[in-house]
Design an enzyme around this catalytic site. Sequence first.
Site, PDB file in Angstrom:
ATOM      1  N   HIS A  25       0.827  -1.217   0.000  1.00 52.10           N
ATOM      2  CA  HIS A  25       0.000   0.000   0.000  1.00 52.10           C
ATOM      3  C   HIS A  25       0.855   1.259   0.000  1.00 52.10           C
ATOM      4  O   HIS A  25       0.552   2.234   0.685  1.00 52.10           O
ATOM      5  CB  HIS A  25      -0.987   0.005   1.180  1.00 52.10           C
ATOM      6  CG  HIS A  25      -2.159  -0.910   0.934  1.00 52.10           C
ATOM      7  ND1 HIS A  25      -3.204  -0.563   0.099  1.00 52.10           N
ATOM      8  CD2 HIS A  25      -2.428  -2.148   1.382  1.00 52.10           C
ATOM      9  CE1 HIS A  25      -4.076  -1.567   0.059  1.00 52.10           C
ATOM     10  NE2 HIS A  25      -3.622  -2.546   0.819  1.00 52.10           N
ATOM     11  N   ALA A  89      -5.558 -15.780  -4.884  1.00 54.77           N
ATOM     12  CA  ALA A  89      -4.571 -16.242  -3.907  1.00 54.77           C
ATOM     13  C   ALA A  89      -3.556 -15.162  -3.567  1.00 54.77           C
ATOM     14  O   ALA A  89      -2.573 -15.418  -2.883  1.00 54.77           O
ATOM     15  CB  ALA A  89      -3.854 -17.478  -4.423  1.00 54.77           C
ATOM     16  N   GLY A  90      -3.784 -13.961  -4.063  1.00 57.62           N
ATOM     17  CA  GLY A  90      -2.886 -12.863  -3.721  1.00 57.62           C
ATOM     18  C   GLY A  90      -1.608 -12.835  -4.529  1.00 57.62           C
ATOM     19  O   GLY A  90      -0.688 -12.103  -4.193  1.00 57.62           O
ATOM     20  N   SER A  92      -1.614 -12.118  -7.783  1.00 56.50           N
ATOM     21  CA  SER A  92      -1.895 -11.253  -8.922  1.00 56.50           C
ATOM     22  C   SER A  92      -2.125 -11.979 -10.236  1.00 56.50           C
ATOM     23  O   SER A  92      -1.458 -11.727 -11.243  1.00 56.50           O
ATOM     24  CB  SER A  92      -0.795 -10.201  -9.073  1.00 56.50           C
ATOM     25  OG  SER A  92      -1.397  -9.040  -9.542  1.00 56.50           O
ATOM     26  N   GLU A 122      -6.278  -2.190 -16.027  1.00 56.52           N
ATOM     27  CA  GLU A 122      -6.942  -2.678 -14.806  1.00 56.52           C
ATOM     28  C   GLU A 122      -7.906  -1.622 -14.267  1.00 56.52           C
ATOM     29  O   GLU A 122      -9.013  -1.937 -13.837  1.00 56.52           O
ATOM     30  CB  GLU A 122      -5.915  -3.101 -13.748  1.00 56.52           C
ATOM     31  CG  GLU A 122      -6.598  -3.670 -12.508  1.00 56.52           C
ATOM     32  CD  GLU A 122      -5.799  -4.705 -11.746  1.00 56.52           C
ATOM     33  OE1 GLU A 122      -4.714  -5.113 -12.189  1.00 56.52           O
ATOM     34  OE2 GLU A 122      -6.301  -5.113 -10.670  1.00 56.52           O
ATOM     35  N   ASP A 134       2.139  -4.578  -9.461  1.00 58.84           N
ATOM     36  CA  ASP A 134       1.882  -5.953  -9.907  1.00 58.84           C
ATOM     37  C   ASP A 134       2.206  -6.119 -11.390  1.00 58.84           C
ATOM     38  O   ASP A 134       2.847  -7.096 -11.803  1.00 58.84           O
ATOM     39  CB  ASP A 134       0.413  -6.328  -9.670  1.00 58.84           C
ATOM     40  CG  ASP A 134       0.022  -6.191  -8.216  1.00 58.84           C
ATOM     41  OD1 ASP A 134       0.911  -6.010  -7.367  1.00 58.84           O
ATOM     42  OD2 ASP A 134      -1.193  -6.245  -7.919  1.00 58.84           O
TER      43      ASP A 134
HETATM   44  C1  GLA Z   1      -2.884  -4.630  -5.049  1.00 53.29           C
HETATM   45  C2  GLA Z   1      -2.631  -3.559  -6.125  1.00 53.29           C
HETATM   46  C3  GLA Z   1      -1.205  -3.021  -6.026  1.00 53.29           C
HETATM   47  C4  GLA Z   1      -0.848  -2.588  -4.607  1.00 53.29           C
HETATM   48  C5  GLA Z   1      -1.243  -3.669  -3.605  1.00 53.29           C
HETATM   49  C6  GLA Z   1      -1.046  -3.200  -2.184  1.00 53.29           C
HETATM   50  O1  GLA Z   1      -2.105  -5.756  -5.289  1.00 53.29           O
HETATM   51  O2  GLA Z   1      -2.839  -4.096  -7.411  1.00 53.29           O
HETATM   52  O3  GLA Z   1      -1.036  -1.945  -6.931  1.00 53.29           O
HETATM   53  O4  GLA Z   1      -1.433  -1.353  -4.293  1.00 53.29           O
HETATM   54  O5  GLA Z   1      -2.581  -4.095  -3.755  1.00 53.29           O
HETATM   55  O6  GLA Z   1       0.309  -2.998  -1.928  1.00 53.29           O
END
Ligand code: GLA
Length: 307
Positions: A25, A89-90, A92, A122, A134
């Site tokens: 963040h 699953a985080g 991306s 996106e 990401d």
């Molecule tokens: C998501 C967003 C990123 C970043 C993260 C938090 O993955 O796609 O751009 O802001 O949250 O770090």
Amino acid sequence: MPSEPLAAGAWHGRAPGRVNLIGEHVDYLGGVVLPAAIDRYTEVWGRPAGEWSVDSAVPGGLAYVRAVAAELGAGPQAVRIESDVPPGAGVSSSAALLVAVAAGLAPSIDGKKAALLCQRAEHRATGVRVGVMDQFAAALGRRGHALLLDCATLDYEEVPFPEQIAIAVIESGEHRSLAATPYNERRREAESGDPRRRRHVDSEIARVHSFVSALRDGDFTRMGLLLNESHRSLREDFEVSTPAVDALVETACESPGCYGARIMGAGFGGSVIALVDRARTSEFEHSIGRPVLFCSTADGAFVRERP
Ligand code: GLA
């Protein structure tokens, strides 16, 4: 990879998922982040068609594919997607898809340009004002390295990441699409200078720099402590964790071989990242008592071979 040559006008692209070691963040505020591309990939095959169609085991890809095509001025395509980047699953899966499409439709563009156009895609597809981290990692990550990325300038440095450390991703089981989370709200609060949100941002940026020094020194214990501090800050100051994720982070930290753990990505559920001694991954997984995705760093879609 396609087993046969592509027909005229047909295209193929492939891009990896990513983890973020630290720097959460802060990308959309021009901070520094330390993601890495991972050895899980999305592949896309396409060809121009009279109307849009997407053939994929995972629903929901069409909006992303169309958004990238719109950014590149391409018309309707018939598209097939295959992926071993687990969705939700985080890691991306969305950036992997966006960047794979960009790599297929515009393979010769510059990687930074690709990351920026995928970020805009996106925004277009979801309305979530994500940062560029990401997409950048999926485009320009480098095997054996993490990327120290300055999101204000897009300058970046490849920082060697040791083989002895396994990157573990553990799903919390709480999945929400980003559009259904207060992501945009947190971004607004931080942008408008809310003191608690800023405290996270400023301390997290300092932690990224400390983590990189520890990484260069091979000080895995310090790297782990910085992950734990990052989690505390995300939980208390940025308020993007949940009780289930907090419990998982605690379990991970107490498990054999673990140097440290924290919530990863946007949060509000999602996944935990832990750094684990590669020699102790089975003990670690056994102690966690649920599936763990162990990954290694990988090359991004727009990485050029070194001469
Ligand atoms: C998501 C967003 C990123 C970043 C993260 C938090 O993955 O796609 O751009 O802001 O949250 O770090």
